[in-house]
Write a protein that holds these residues in place. Structure first.
Motif, mmCIF file in Angstrom:
data_model
loop_
_atom_site.group_PDB
_atom_site.id
_atom_site.type_symbol
_atom_site.label_atom_id
_atom_site.label_comp_id
_atom_site.label_asym_id
_atom_site.label_seq_id
_atom_site.Cartn_x
_atom_site.Cartn_y
_atom_site.Cartn_z
ATOM 1 N N LYS A 199 0.717 -1.203 0.096
ATOM 2 C CA LYS A 199 -0.111 -0.005 0.093
ATOM 3 C C LYS A 199 0.792 1.091 -0.014
ATOM 4 N N ALA A 200 0.333 2.237 -0.649
ATOM 5 C CA ALA A 200 1.363 3.540 -0.952
ATOM 6 C C ALA A 200 0.395 4.525 -1.124
ATOM 7 N N GLN A 201 0.669 5.841 -0.487
ATOM 8 C CA GLN A 201 0.139 7.168 -0.577
ATOM 9 C C GLN A 201 1.177 8.165 -1.208
ATOM 10 N N VAL A 202 0.758 8.847 -2.235
ATOM 11 C CA VAL A 202 1.740 10.037 -2.640
ATOM 12 C C VAL A 202 0.936 11.271 -2.341
ATOM 13 N N TYR A 203 1.489 12.113 -1.739
ATOM 14 C CA TYR A 203 0.748 13.512 -1.266
ATOM 15 C C TYR A 203 1.584 14.547 -2.290
ATOM 16 N N THR A 204 0.630 15.500 -3.034
ATOM 17 C CA THR A 204 1.238 16.475 -3.632
ATOM 18 C C THR A 204 0.292 17.771 -3.389
ATOM 19 N N GLU A 205 0.548 18.768 -4.082
ATOM 20 C CA GLU A 205 -0.012 20.104 -4.186
ATOM 21 C C GLU A 205 -0.231 20.568 -5.502
ATOM 22 N N VAL A 206 -1.346 21.005 -5.773
ATOM 23 C CA VAL A 206 -1.676 21.687 -7.066
ATOM 24 C C VAL A 206 -2.100 22.951 -7.027
ATOM 25 N N THR A 207 -1.385 23.987 -7.512
ATOM 26 C CA THR A 207 -1.520 25.466 -7.444
ATOM 27 C C THR A 207 -2.267 25.954 -8.448
ATOM 28 N N LEU A 208 -3.321 26.704 -7.820
ATOM 29 C CA LEU A 208 -4.499 27.348 -8.805
ATOM 30 C C LEU A 208 -4.128 28.617 -9.324
ATOM 31 N N ASP A 209 -5.263 28.950 -10.285
ATOM 32 C CA ASP A 209 -4.954 30.288 -10.817
ATOM 33 C C ASP A 209 -4.790 31.504 -9.658
ATOM 34 N N ASP A 210 -5.324 31.375 -8.697
ATOM 35 C CA ASP A 210 -5.314 32.400 -7.768
ATOM 36 C C ASP A 210 -4.147 32.228 -6.830
ATOM 37 N N GLY A 211 -3.338 31.195 -6.971
ATOM 38 C CA GLY A 211 -1.926 30.980 -6.375
ATOM 39 C C GLY A 211 -2.285 30.243 -4.957
ATOM 40 N N SER A 212 -3.708 29.820 -4.864
ATOM 41 C CA SER A 212 -3.777 29.030 -3.629
ATOM 42 C C SER A 212 -3.429 27.473 -3.843
ATOM 43 N N ALA A 213 -3.180 26.677 -2.778
ATOM 44 C CA ALA A 213 -2.698 25.243 -3.340
ATOM 45 C C ALA A 213 -3.644 24.119 -2.652
ATOM 46 N N VAL A 214 -4.081 23.237 -3.420
ATOM 47 C CA VAL A 214 -4.957 22.309 -3.175
ATOM 48 C C VAL A 214 -4.011 21.019 -2.792
ATOM 49 N N ALA A 215 -4.527 20.473 -1.710
ATOM 50 C CA ALA A 215 -3.721 19.136 -1.383
ATOM 51 C C ALA A 215 -4.345 18.031 -2.020
ATOM 52 N N VAL A 216 -3.388 17.096 -2.788
ATOM 53 C CA VAL A 216 -3.938 16.020 -3.801
ATOM 54 C C VAL A 216 -3.284 14.655 -3.131
ATOM 55 N N GLU A 217 -3.953 13.836 -2.900
ATOM 56 C CA GLU A 217 -3.455 12.320 -2.251
ATOM 57 C C GLU A 217 -3.894 11.410 -3.199
#
Length: 214
Positions: A135-153
């Motif tokens: 089992k594994a989980q990869v954690y990332t962040e995606v930056t939106l147009d307004d500069g805010s970051a969304v956590a994506v797992e």
């Protein structure tokens, strides 16, 4: 009918399309994080070579994403989790058709999101805790147009010779499996499992058989 993350459907399309492809390609030797960079390079190369074609030809785009995803996405496990309690009473034929319809509808709905991929907006975060054997989980962040970051797992499972396969993606803690499960459960209660399968097949424009499913 767009059933996943309705308030942020464009963002969801981008993250789900890229998110399913990137970690799902982590099947070479090493941990999933070891090969994420290589997977991103494959996506970049494909878009650099054929972006204009994919913008004009959705069928070609879906075929490309399918070629990247199909061998590496655990559609059987994901489909079983989505169908949840209805899985127990479903026939083998209903299971097969549901898994294929679910997968094909997902491709049809979200493949265009990969066209918005920008490498500089995707940040792979350090590992959290020790990986288990399967089992594994990869954690990332995606930056939106307004500069805010969304956590994506991205959640993955290792399947023997098939390697690491993705089965779930969460955006800010919201799982696509849980969203699909809730929506499909509601639809089945309103109609029937057969009707929901037919709806998915119609959405995907496909009733083709899949020998690998169920």
């Amino acid at each position: 009918m767009n059933i996943l993350w309705k308030p942020v459907s464009t963002l969801a399309a981008l993250i789900l399309a890229v998110g399913l492809v990137v970690p799902a390609m982590a099947q070479e030797e090493g941990t999933p994080m070891d090969v994420v960079d290589a997977a991103i390079e494959d996506i970049k190369a494909g878009l650099a070579e054929n972006r204009e074609l994919y913008l004009e030809d959705e069928a070609a785009l879906i075929k490309w994403v399918d070629e990247l995803l199909a061998p590496r996405f655990d559609r059987n496990y994901a489909g079983r989790l989505v169908l949840a309690r209805h899985w127990r009473d479903a026939s083998n034929e209903q299971k097969r058709r549901f898994i294929q319809g679910f997968y094909s509808a997902m491709l049809q709905r979200y493949a265009t999101g990969i066209l918005e991929f920008q490498e500089d907006r995707l940040k792979v975060l350090p590992e959290r805790g020790k990986l288990s054997d399967n089992k594994a989980q990869v954690y990332t962040e995606v930056t939106l147009d307004d500069g805010s970051a969304v956590a994506v797992e991205y959640r993955m499972v290792k399947r023997g010779d098939a390697g690491w396969q993705v089965f779930d993606v969460s955006i800010d803690g919201i799982s696509y499996i849980r969203n699909f499960r809730a929506e499909i459960d509601s639809e089945i209660k309103k109609t029937s499992l057969d009707a929901e399968i037919e709806r998915l097949e119609a959405e995907a424009g496909s009733t083709q058989e899949d020998d690998e499913a169920a």
